[in-house]
Write a protein that holds these residues in place. Structure first.
Motif, PDB file in Angstrom:
ATOM      1  N   VAL A 150       0.786  -0.894  -0.686  1.00 48.40           N
ATOM      2  CA  VAL A 150       0.034   0.079   0.049  1.00 48.40           C
ATOM      3  C   VAL A 150       0.550   1.264   0.126  1.00 48.40           C
ATOM      4  O   VAL A 150       1.733   1.173   0.923  1.00 48.40           O
ATOM      5  N   THR A 151       0.991   2.114  -0.865  1.00 45.88           N
ATOM      6  CA  THR A 151       1.539   3.287  -1.352  1.00 45.88           C
ATOM      7  C   THR A 151       0.515   5.198  -1.786  1.00 45.88           C
ATOM      8  O   THR A 151      -0.622   4.303  -1.542  1.00 45.88           O
ATOM      9  N   TRP A 176      -0.484  -4.142  -5.803  1.00 47.55           N
ATOM     10  CA  TRP A 176      -0.297  -2.669  -4.983  1.00 47.55           C
ATOM     11  C   TRP A 176      -1.527  -1.820  -5.195  1.00 47.55           C
ATOM     12  O   TRP A 176      -2.053  -1.822  -5.821  1.00 47.55           O
ATOM     13  N   LEU A 177      -1.927  -1.538  -4.035  1.00 49.36           N
ATOM     14  CA  LEU A 177      -3.079  -0.325  -3.698  1.00 49.36           C
ATOM     15  C   LEU A 177      -2.467   0.960  -3.922  1.00 49.36           C
ATOM     16  O   LEU A 177      -1.616   1.086  -2.676  1.00 49.36           O
ATOM     17  N   ALA A 181      -3.281   5.797 -15.352  1.00 46.13           N
ATOM     18  CA  ALA A 181      -2.174   5.697 -17.300  1.00 46.13           C
ATOM     19  C   ALA A 181      -1.004   4.973 -16.471  1.00 46.13           C
ATOM     20  O   ALA A 181      -0.341   3.982 -16.178  1.00 46.13           O
ATOM     21  N   GLN A 182      -0.157   6.918 -15.597  1.00 46.86           N
ATOM     22  CA  GLN A 182       1.120   6.586 -15.346  1.00 46.86           C
ATOM     23  C   GLN A 182       1.256   5.185 -14.229  1.00 46.86           C
ATOM     24  O   GLN A 182       2.692   4.780 -13.728  1.00 46.86           O
ATOM     25  N   LEU A 183      -0.063   5.547 -13.397  1.00 43.65           N
ATOM     26  CA  LEU A 183       0.336   4.542 -12.103  1.00 43.65           C
ATOM     27  C   LEU A 183       0.397   2.659 -12.683  1.00 43.65           C
ATOM     28  O   LEU A 183       0.624   2.351 -12.015  1.00 43.65           O
ATOM     29  N   ARG A 184      -0.250   2.567 -13.219  1.00 38.90           N
ATOM     30  CA  ARG A 184      -0.728   1.171 -14.072  1.00 38.90           C
ATOM     31  C   ARG A 184       0.032   0.675 -15.118  1.00 38.90           C
ATOM     32  O   ARG A 184       0.763   0.073 -14.584  1.00 38.90           O
ATOM     33  N   GLY A 218       2.613  -0.865 -12.713  1.00 31.74           N
ATOM     34  CA  GLY A 218       2.878  -1.908 -12.347  1.00 31.74           C
ATOM     35  C   GLY A 218       1.068  -1.613 -10.655  1.00 31.74           C
ATOM     36  O   GLY A 218       0.848  -3.172 -10.074  1.00 31.74           O
ATOM     37  N   VAL A 219       0.808  -1.157 -11.005  1.00 30.04           N
ATOM     38  CA  VAL A 219      -0.309  -0.641  -9.423  1.00 30.04           C
ATOM     39  C   VAL A 219      -1.552  -1.086  -9.947  1.00 30.04           C
ATOM     40  O   VAL A 219      -1.751  -0.978 -11.265  1.00 30.04           O
ATOM     41  N   HIS A 220      -1.460  -1.835  -9.111  1.00 26.83           N
ATOM     42  CA  HIS A 220      -3.452  -2.646  -9.365  1.00 26.83           C
ATOM     43  C   HIS A 220      -3.985  -2.211  -9.098  1.00 26.83           C
ATOM     44  O   HIS A 220      -5.037  -2.249  -9.981  1.00 26.83           O
ATOM     45  N   TYR A 221      -5.044  -1.601  -7.552  1.00 26.03           N
ATOM     46  CA  TYR A 221      -5.490  -0.684  -7.307  1.00 26.03           C
ATOM     47  C   TYR A 221      -5.500   0.728  -7.293  1.00 26.03           C
ATOM     48  O   TYR A 221      -4.172   1.099  -6.027  1.00 26.03           O
TER      49      TYR A 221
END
Length: 107
Positions: A49-50, A73-74, A86-89, A92-95
């Protein structure tokens, strides 16, 4: 020797609500505040979680050198920027969760 923590919470102090939820649920977690680089962050077994700021500052958190699937990764953010999703996706961020979500939904 103990294994990696189930959950790693990585922020600069803005995710105290999440910390309180994890504590109330009795979840094993490691709190990492204001760490200088991704190498200082332990690998979570189940959930990372970040804050949005930490995710963007440490893009290598989503990379697994061994090719294994990492933890879920939340990312909890307070920004409404369209490009952020889009940047976080891509990192590799999942949620992606808006920080304004109510406490019960976040739990």
């Amino acid at each position: 020797m103990a294994g990696p923590p189930s959950v790693v919470l990585l922020d600069d102090g803005e995710l105290d609500r999440v910390r309180a939820i994890l504590e109330r649920l009795g979840v094993e977690f490691e709190l990492c505040r204001r760490v200088p680089d991704a190498a200082s962050v332990p690998r979570a077994r189940d959930l990372l979680v970040t804050s949005g700021r930490r995710a963007l500052a440490m893009p290598e958190l989503g990379a697994r050198p061994d090719g294994e699937a990492g933890p879920l990764w939340l990312c909890i953010h307070g920004q409404g920027l369209e490009g952020l999703r889009a940047q976080l996706r891509d990192l590799g961020v999942h949620y992606l969760v808006n920080s304004a979500v109510d406490q019960e939904s976040l739990r």
